[in-house]
Each structure stands twice: as structure tokens, then as C-alpha cells.
Scaffold this active site. Sequence first.
Site, short mmCIF file in Angstrom:
data_model
loop_
_atom_site.label_atom_id
_atom_site.label_comp_id
_atom_site.label_asym_id
_atom_site.label_seq_id
_atom_site.Cartn_x
_atom_site.Cartn_y
_atom_site.Cartn_z
CE1 TYR A 180 -3.42 2.76 0.42
CE2 TYR A 180 -2.38 3.26 2.53
CZ TYR A 180 -3.27 3.58 1.52
OH TYR A 180 -3.99 4.74 1.61
CE1 TYR A 239 -2.16 0.79 5.99
CE2 TYR A 239 0.15 1.09 5.40
CZ TYR A 239 -1.01 0.35 5.34
OH TYR A 239 -1.03 -0.83 4.65
#
Length: 258
Positions: A148, A158
Site C-alpha cells: 500500500y 497507518y
Amino acid sequence: MLNLTGKNALVTGIANNRSIAWGIAQQLHAAGANLGITYLPDERGKFEKKVSELVEPLNPSLFLPCNVQNDEQIQSTFDTIRDKWGRLDILIHCLAFANRDDLTGDFSQTSRAGFATALDISTFSLVQLSGAAKPLMTEGGSIITLSYLGGVRAVPNYNVMGVAKAGLEASVRYLASELGSQNIRVNAISAGPIRTLASSAVGGILDMIHHVEQVAPLRRTVTQLEVGNTAAFLASDLASGITGQVLYVDAGYEIMGM
């Protein structure tokens, strides 16, 4: 047209019908691959039942428990592949996990245990599974993992998973360098944000999806099946010259400056 007839493919990481791994498994099956599916074993057998029912239409010839934090289960998985198939052609690695508390707030507050867990499951598992697959890929092969954008850019919340994905992408390059002489290709697909069981733990995931829909050149996010199409391509002979790469399947979001 993609043709994976006669190819043996092991798919890891299917949790439910929103899993990217599920989209990949469907497209590999559609291309003719012989599938093996792993599931995360638990005491109540919840995942086994759910995943078994989901993948039944794909008629997998192997359905195996595999917790990548358990060395014996990993060895048992690949021993079974050797005994039943004799050869492995495709390995799909769709495994990622971080504690929910480590996917919100300040990255500097990540716990030592949480950091280690995220990298063990999300990053080291690719190295370990690739090492186990290596002797079974006697006619070459394709190893594909999922990354990602948070592995190369700072994405809010994240956090430790971004570090894990950065390590994952570096691992792709090192594995590609090592395994290329055996005609084993290793690549990653960096998909845009998709609502999955794993992504639901990331704080603000819906805001991330809406932002991509507004900014990406295609003005939308991508689907599990679109990622599956890319995986099927990378697994096929059409991608015979591609290794060590990270392919973005994100509706073009990665190219945008702001």
C-alpha cells in the site's frame, strides 16, 4: 487471454468476501489455475467454516490451516503441497496485521510488542513463505504480495503498518534478486484503499477512501477483482519479464502531487 491451466497456486489471507485475496483467488480460478487455500485456524473453527463456505465454488484441491506465526504449520502446509501436487507455481501472500491501538494516534507511541507483531505477520511471513516455496517451484514461479502507498508515504494513522509495508517492498526486491536465477519472479501490487477486514482497523479509513474518490484520476477506488486481474497477469507468462516491481493498482492516485 490469460491462461493458468495446469498451474498450482497457493492463496493465503482470505478472511471473507471483501478480502483482496478473495478477489485474487476468483481471478486465478477463472484463468484455470488449480487452487490451494489457507485459512487462519482458531479454537472455535470460525475462520475455517467461513472461508470453506466462501471458496467452495472455486473447488480448491487443498484447504489448509496456516498460522504464519507457527513454524510447524508453515512446514506442514508446504509438505502437503509437495505430497499432493509435487510442484508449486504461484504463491499469493495477502497477510497483514497490526494491533488496532497501533493504527491510530501517534506513531511514536507504538509498543515494542505491537511493532514486532506487525512486522512478523505482515513482512517476515513473505520471506518465510517464499523460502518454503522455493524448493517446490521447480519449473519457475511467481510470488505476489500486497502493499500500500503507506509504505512510501506518511498516511495518517497507518503508522506501524507503513513501516511493515516498506519492509515488505524491500523484501520483494531482495527475494527477486535471490530467486531470479531459478526463474522465480517476485512482485508486489500496491492497491488503493479498499474496505476489508484488515483495513477497517485503520483509523479514518472511510475518509481515505473518499479522498481517493475525489483526487484519483479515475475518480474512484479500485475493486478486489481489479487487483485480482493484475495478480493473474503477474502470475502468467504474459509477465515473464517482470520481477522485483511494485505495481500500483489505485485508479492513478499514486501519481498525484496533491
